[in-house]
Design a protein around this motif. Sequence first.
Motif, PDB file in Angstrom:
ATOM      1  N   VAL A  74       0.856  -1.184   0.000  1.00  0.00           N
ATOM      2  CA  VAL A  74       0.000   0.000   0.000  1.00  0.00           C
ATOM      3  C   VAL A  74       0.891   1.232   0.000  1.00  0.00           C
ATOM      4  CG1 VAL A  74      -1.829   1.259   1.191  1.00  0.00           C
ATOM      5  CG2 VAL A  74      -1.748  -1.240   1.328  1.00  0.00           C
ATOM      6  N   VAL A  75       0.786   2.056  -1.027  1.00  0.00           N
ATOM      7  CA  VAL A  75       1.518   3.319  -1.069  1.00  0.00           C
ATOM      8  C   VAL A  75       0.569   4.405  -0.601  1.00  0.00           C
ATOM      9  CG1 VAL A  75       2.814   4.932  -2.491  1.00  0.00           C
ATOM     10  CG2 VAL A  75       2.928   2.481  -2.987  1.00  0.00           C
ATOM     11  N   GLU A  76       0.917   5.061   0.495  1.00  0.00           N
ATOM     12  CA  GLU A  76      -0.005   6.036   1.077  1.00  0.00           C
ATOM     13  C   GLU A  76       0.760   7.125   1.827  1.00  0.00           C
ATOM     14  OE1 GLU A  76      -2.440   7.904   0.953  1.00  0.00           O
ATOM     15  OE2 GLU A  76      -4.055   6.442   1.278  1.00  0.00           O
ATOM     16  N   LYS A  77       0.202   8.322   1.809  1.00  0.00           N
ATOM     17  CA  LYS A  77       0.782   9.433   2.550  1.00  0.00           C
ATOM     18  C   LYS A  77       0.543   9.247   4.049  1.00  0.00           C
ATOM     19  CE  LYS A  77       0.280  12.912  -1.098  1.00  0.00           C
ATOM     20  NZ  LYS A  77      -0.308  14.217  -1.462  1.00  0.00           N
ATOM     21  N   PRO A  78       1.454   9.765   4.883  1.00  0.00           N
ATOM     22  CA  PRO A  78       1.297   9.579   6.334  1.00  0.00           C
ATOM     23  C   PRO A  78       0.029  10.205   6.897  1.00  0.00           C
ATOM     24  CG  PRO A  78       3.123  11.078   5.835  1.00  0.00           C
ATOM     25  CD  PRO A  78       2.718  10.450   4.555  1.00  0.00           C
ATOM     26  N   ILE A 128       4.099   1.362   2.147  1.00  0.00           N
ATOM     27  CA  ILE A 128       5.189   2.216   1.676  1.00  0.00           C
ATOM     28  C   ILE A 128       4.766   3.657   1.910  1.00  0.00           C
ATOM     29  CG2 ILE A 128       6.636   2.877  -0.279  1.00  0.00           C
ATOM     30  CD1 ILE A 128       6.987  -0.038   0.472  1.00  0.00           C
ATOM     31  N   THR A 129       5.491   4.358   2.750  1.00  0.00           N
ATOM     32  CA  THR A 129       5.150   5.744   3.052  1.00  0.00           C
ATOM     33  C   THR A 129       6.438   6.507   3.339  1.00  0.00           C
ATOM     34  OG1 THR A 129       3.684   7.158   4.373  1.00  0.00           O
ATOM     35  CG2 THR A 129       4.801   5.356   5.538  1.00  0.00           C
ATOM     36  N   GLY A 130       6.329   7.743   3.773  1.00  0.00           N
ATOM     37  CA  GLY A 130       7.523   8.516   4.075  1.00  0.00           C
ATOM     38  C   GLY A 130       7.190   9.956   4.370  1.00  0.00           C
ATOM     39  N   TYR A 131       8.201  10.695   4.782  1.00  0.00           N
ATOM     40  CA  TYR A 131       8.001  12.111   5.093  1.00  0.00           C
ATOM     41  C   TYR A 131       7.501  12.863   3.865  1.00  0.00           C
ATOM     42  CZ  TYR A 131       8.806  16.582   7.396  1.00  0.00           C
ATOM     43  OH  TYR A 131       8.629  17.821   7.970  1.00  0.00           O
ATOM     44  N   ASP A 132       7.955  12.439   2.705  1.00  0.00           N
ATOM     45  CA  ASP A 132       7.485  12.986   1.434  1.00  0.00           C
ATOM     46  C   ASP A 132       7.647  11.885   0.380  1.00  0.00           C
ATOM     47  OD1 ASP A 132      10.246  12.954   0.960  1.00  0.00           O
ATOM     48  OD2 ASP A 132      10.454  15.103   1.347  1.00  0.00           O
ATOM     49  N   ALA A 133       7.304  12.196  -0.853  1.00  0.00           N
ATOM     50  CA  ALA A 133       7.387  11.192  -1.913  1.00  0.00           C
ATOM     51  C   ALA A 133       8.813  10.719  -2.136  1.00  0.00           C
ATOM     52  CB  ALA A 133       6.808  11.754  -3.212  1.00  0.00           C
ATOM     53  N   GLN A 134       9.768  11.613  -1.990  1.00  0.00           N
ATOM     54  CA  GLN A 134      11.174  11.230  -2.159  1.00  0.00           C
ATOM     55  C   GLN A 134      11.578  10.194  -1.115  1.00  0.00           C
ATOM     56  OE1 GLN A 134      13.895  14.546  -1.921  1.00  0.00           O
ATOM     57  NE2 GLN A 134      15.678  13.301  -2.406  1.00  0.00           N
ATOM     58  N   THR A 154       0.216  11.923  10.814  1.00  0.00           N
ATOM     59  CA  THR A 154       1.147  13.042  10.711  1.00  0.00           C
ATOM     60  C   THR A 154       2.533  12.547  10.315  1.00  0.00           C
ATOM     61  OG1 THR A 154       2.281  14.816  11.914  1.00  0.00           O
ATOM     62  CG2 THR A 154       1.581  12.910  13.209  1.00  0.00           C
ATOM     63  N   LYS A 155       3.200  13.319   9.467  1.00  0.00           N
ATOM     64  CA  LYS A 155       4.574  12.974   9.096  1.00  0.00           C
ATOM     65  C   LYS A 155       5.567  13.365  10.174  1.00  0.00           C
ATOM     66  CE  LYS A 155       5.255  17.155   6.259  1.00  0.00           C
ATOM     67  NZ  LYS A 155       5.569  17.603   4.876  1.00  0.00           N
ATOM     68  N   ILE A 164       7.596   7.782  11.043  1.00  0.00           N
ATOM     69  CA  ILE A 164       8.074   8.448   9.830  1.00  0.00           C
ATOM     70  C   ILE A 164       9.521   8.879  10.004  1.00  0.00           C
ATOM     71  CG2 ILE A 164       7.757  10.451   8.341  1.00  0.00           C
ATOM     72  CD1 ILE A 164       5.676   8.244   7.945  1.00  0.00           C
ATOM     73  N   GLY A 165       9.899   9.312  11.205  1.00  0.00           N
ATOM     74  CA  GLY A 165      11.292   9.668  11.460  1.00  0.00           C
ATOM     75  C   GLY A 165      12.232   8.495  11.249  1.00  0.00           C
ATOM     76  N   TRP A 166      11.846   7.313  11.741  1.00  0.00           N
ATOM     77  CA  TRP A 166      12.694   6.129  11.553  1.00  0.00           C
ATOM     78  C   TRP A 166      12.785   5.738  10.084  1.00  0.00           C
ATOM     79  CZ3 TRP A 166      16.218   3.883  14.426  1.00  0.00           C
ATOM     80  CH2 TRP A 166      16.200   4.108  15.805  1.00  0.00           C
ATOM     81  N   MET A 167      11.692   5.875   9.355  1.00  0.00           N
ATOM     82  CA  MET A 167      11.738   5.536   7.941  1.00  0.00           C
ATOM     83  C   MET A 167      12.469   6.601   7.123  1.00  0.00           C
ATOM     84  SD  MET A 167       7.981   3.840   7.232  1.00  0.00           S
ATOM     85  CE  MET A 167       7.003   4.529   8.564  1.00  0.00           C
ATOM     86  N   ASN A 168      12.462   7.834   7.594  1.00  0.00           N
ATOM     87  CA  ASN A 168      13.058   8.936   6.850  1.00  0.00           C
ATOM     88  C   ASN A 168      14.544   9.060   7.173  1.00  0.00           C
ATOM     89  OD1 ASN A 168      12.910  11.271   5.092  1.00  0.00           O
ATOM     90  ND2 ASN A 168      13.075  12.526   6.944  1.00  0.00           N
ATOM     91  N   SER A 169      14.898   9.727   8.266  1.00  0.00           N
ATOM     92  CA  SER A 169      16.318   9.911   8.568  1.00  0.00           C
ATOM     93  C   SER A 169      16.961   8.619   9.034  1.00  0.00           C
ATOM     94  CB  SER A 169      16.500  11.009   9.623  1.00  0.00           C
ATOM     95  OG  SER A 169      16.124  10.559  10.912  1.00  0.00           O
ATOM     96  N   GLY A 170      16.174   7.728   9.692  1.00  0.00           N
ATOM     97  CA  GLY A 170      16.718   6.459  10.159  1.00  0.00           C
ATOM     98  C   GLY A 170      16.944   5.444   9.065  1.00  0.00           C
ATOM     99  N   ASN A 171      16.432   5.741   7.870  1.00  0.00           N
ATOM    100  CA  ASN A 171      16.678   4.886   6.698  1.00  0.00           C
ATOM    101  C   ASN A 171      16.152   3.464   6.889  1.00  0.00           C
ATOM    102  OD1 ASN A 171      17.612   5.375   4.082  1.00  0.00           O
ATOM    103  ND2 ASN A 171      19.514   4.256   4.441  1.00  0.00           N
ATOM    104  N   ALA A 172      15.061   3.332   7.641  1.00  0.00           N
ATOM    105  CA  ALA A 172      14.454   2.015   7.846  1.00  0.00           C
ATOM    106  C   ALA A 172      13.634   1.654   6.618  1.00  0.00           C
ATOM    107  CB  ALA A 172      13.576   2.015   9.096  1.00  0.00           C
ATOM    108  N   ALA A 173      14.152   0.728   5.821  1.00  0.00           N
ATOM    109  CA  ALA A 173      13.399   0.252   4.662  1.00  0.00           C
ATOM    110  C   ALA A 173      12.287  -0.686   5.090  1.00  0.00           C
ATOM    111  CB  ALA A 173      14.330  -0.446   3.678  1.00  0.00           C
ATOM    112  N   THR A 174      12.415  -1.280   6.277  1.00  0.00           N
ATOM    113  CA  THR A 174      11.349  -2.061   6.905  1.00  0.00           C
ATOM    114  C   THR A 174      11.256  -1.673   8.366  1.00  0.00           C
ATOM    115  OG1 THR A 174      11.372  -3.991   5.432  1.00  0.00           O
ATOM    116  CG2 THR A 174      10.714  -4.383   7.692  1.00  0.00           C
TER     117      THR A 174
END
Length: 506
Positions: free
Chosen positions: A79-83, A114-120, A286-287, A292-302
Amino acid sequence: MKVSNFILGVFFFLVGCQCVPEAKEYVVIAGKGVTTDSAWNKVVASLAEKHQAAVVTYSEKIDEVMPELRKFRPRYVAVVEKPETLNRDYVIRLNQLSRQVDDDIYADFLWGIITGYDAQAAMKMVDNSTEPLVIKDAVATIMELHSGKWFDRFAWVDDHTQGLWGEKKSKEDTIVTYQLPFKSVKAMVRMPNGQVKNVMVNKVNPTDEMQTFYNIYEQYSPDLVVTAAHATERNLEMPFSLGNIKAKNGILYMDFPGNPQNLKESGKRKVYLPIGNCLIANVDNTKESMAIGWMNSGNAATMVGYVVTTWYGRNGWGGLKYFLTTPGRYTTAEAFYLNQQDMMYQLNAWSPKLASLNFPFDVQDRFASGAQVIKDSTGIEATIDHLGFLHDRDVLAYYGDPKWNVRLQEIPEENDFTVSSEIKEKKCIVTVTTGENFSLERMKGDHFKEEHVLDLPFSYFFPQRLSNPRLAAGQTWKAAVDENFLLVYNADFEPGKTYTIELDVD
């Protein structure tokens, strides 16, 4: 399903989704916040191209995709979705929908968000889960991994002994432990008579604890992070409440008093398992959340964790136990999937109605209400296990590509049995061969975290999805079997022997 974005429409045509066959191994769901956003559409397109997946959309509720899922019957769903759309109820509903493609009690597909702070950032999750990863370096805040046997390099701060920490600097090294100093400080303490008093206690300086974790996180650049202790959607405490990691603008930072410092990242992709933490996997619309922090700056792919307060812990600790018991045998997604099907089997064994009941999370006294729901529906008095399994069943979130090949490295001396399967006409023959060093105790989980998870059954994730598998006539195995997996509960294997499990398939 309606596709409202031109880019998605063109992509569907290019990959042939307009004439896709009825069965599809992988489906990508484009969330309601994604279909009208060109940057997020690229994430959908990239993931779908990687897996040659069908793409479906929904307008308001994710339930809308069920007709498409029943048509495609996928083994994997992303599922690709915004936070801003993701919360506790979203995760609970996704867990429930995963069991509704067909009529049995088990989950029909492995899923991930699949989500993130932004699309990037979301695209980074897709890219980071393209190539396989073998986990070799780890950092933790739990005692249960203190042997470090799974890792080449490992360090942890302990959650059973205040101020204890340890490290293993290389594959050839052994664990060395250290003790942070204590000092006398004033603290509010509840006395045996119930009164709260300000008294002097011995306590580790929170700054020392925070600095220790901050340092080992940088030095060990982990492939895997495992945490416990208190947490919410906005903070992760160090053990014994000795300081916090928080997130701001998608960046994780250690909240040193008066001098917050961003966690130093190596850039390595990683798996984050906050197995013993409450709430931390709840994006909470909320992002700016910890997840979201762990997936973003923490680079958690899972990332796999709870979206509610956790107390019983079977879903989280059970998934970790499957992952650790036979290292290298299962991907992260497969391990947590198998544990959840094990839970479903046990719920159904207590009462078939328990498999479909929903825990009353929104009432004030949810545990008393949960016990009453169980009694009203099944006629049995609820035990703590009934309540715990029902509570835990649908509240674990899986973020990341569910098909990502990410595993622990094997431990050669523990690789003590092999499993293979062969399709012959309308039969699937599963063959288990144990080595002379086979340990039944180890296969059952080696007593790991028994306060949450008892013995594991023999488990097998089929290399390919089977059509309506079931035990063949004359088989005496006590088993749970579905199109994706096999669990055997009376597999008292012995060293140096071969066993066969015969399944009928359509």
